[in-house]
Design an enzyme around this catalytic site. Structure first.
Site, short mmCIF file in Angstrom:
data_model
loop_
_atom_site.label_atom_id
_atom_site.label_comp_id
_atom_site.label_asym_id
_atom_site.label_seq_id
_atom_site.Cartn_x
_atom_site.Cartn_y
_atom_site.Cartn_z
CG PHE A 24 9.82 -25.63 6.23
CD1 PHE A 24 11.10 -26.15 6.26
CD2 PHE A 24 8.81 -26.34 5.58
CE1 PHE A 24 11.38 -27.38 5.65
CE2 PHE A 24 9.09 -27.56 4.98
CZ PHE A 24 10.37 -28.08 5.02
N GLY A 25 10.22 -23.37 3.64
CA GLY A 25 9.72 -23.47 2.26
C GLY A 25 9.89 -24.89 1.76
CE1 TYR A 26 4.81 -25.65 2.21
CE2 TYR A 26 4.35 -26.97 0.26
CZ TYR A 26 3.95 -26.05 1.21
OH TYR A 26 2.68 -25.50 1.14
N GLY A 27 8.23 -25.74 -1.54
CA GLY A 27 7.89 -25.74 -2.97
C GLY A 27 8.73 -24.70 -3.68
CD GLU A 99 3.73 -18.97 -1.43
OE1 GLU A 99 3.01 -19.97 -1.58
OE2 GLU A 99 4.80 -18.81 -2.06
C1 SIN Z 1 6.37 -23.16 -0.39
O1 SIN Z 1 7.16 -23.18 -1.31
O2 SIN Z 1 6.76 -23.31 0.79
C2 SIN Z 1 4.90 -22.94 -0.61
C3 SIN Z 1 4.38 -23.41 -1.90
C4 SIN Z 1 4.93 -22.70 -3.09
O3 SIN Z 1 4.99 -21.47 -3.12
O4 SIN Z 1 5.31 -23.36 -4.07
#
Ligand code: SIN
Length: 201
Positions: A24-27, A99
């Site tokens: 799951f990615g949120y950013g 990350e």
């Molecule tokens: C994400 O996107 O899930 C982690 C945070 C990022 O790399 O911006």
């Protein structure tokens, strides 16, 4: 000052015997999917909100002048929308490096917002992974007045580019997904309209 979490993540073996894993990615993982994936579906997780509370010393800032990127903060009843990717386990190796500035792989239940492309997978939720930067990591910056966060983002830049681009790309990706996120959109509104200075080569 940064604590490199690559080694810690290599020891996280939850899904090592699985042929595929949902991430799951949120950013940036929503809008910068520069890794091979088998399938991508919009999804959400429960009990978390997205916040620009994580310092970026390696991508969108420097150790002397860190930028700010998103992490997740616990909030009961909250829902955080993002993008889920079906990947093979070896893809985690380069992602751990990407990350590495404080994020740890955590197991999470993720809920799909859309059906599978081929309609074959009718599950509406699965166990997957998320990269989470908790408040005890060395790069965590935490809360600050919104104007101060916006100012820091407007100024910062690092090897991956301007911090402002990270924020604006995220805001635009969330709009495309029709996701409401007051924190992200309020920050994006505060970005100066002037063209960005050239990145140093
Ligand atoms: C994400 O996107 O899930 C982690 C945070 C990022 O790399 O911006």
């Amino acid at each position: 000052m940064t604590l490199d979490t690559t080694g810690l993540n290599r020891r996280m073996i939850h899904f090592d015997d699985h042929e595929t894993i949902w991430l799951f990615g949120y950013g940036s993982l929503i809008w910068k999917a520069d890794f091979p994936f088998i399938e991508r579906r919009s999804a959400h997780i429960q009990g978390w909100v997205r916040r620009f509370w994580q310092g970026s010393h390696d991508h969108r800032g420097t150790p002397e002048a860190p930028g700010r990127v998103v992490t997740l903060v616990r909030k009961p009843e909250a829902v955080c929308h993002g993008m889920a990717y079906l990947i093979t386990p070896e893809i985690l190796e380069p992602l751990d490096v990407r990350e590495k500035n404080g994020y740890l792989r955590e197991v999470t239940r993720l809920y799909f917002d859309t059906l599978a492309d081929d309609g074959g997978d009718e599950r509406d939720s699965v166990e997957g992974l998320v990269y989470l930067a908790t408040e005890d990591n060395a790069a965590f910056l935490g809360d600050a007045p919104l104007e101060a966060i916006a100012e820091q983002i407007a100024q910062a830049q690092g090897p991956s580019g301007h911090n402002r681009d990270y924020l604006l790309n995220l805001a635009s990706a969330l709009r495309q997904l029709r996701v409401e996120d007051d924190h992200v959109f309020s920050l994006a509104e505060q970005m100066p309209q002037a063209p960005l200075p050239e990145m140093p080569r």
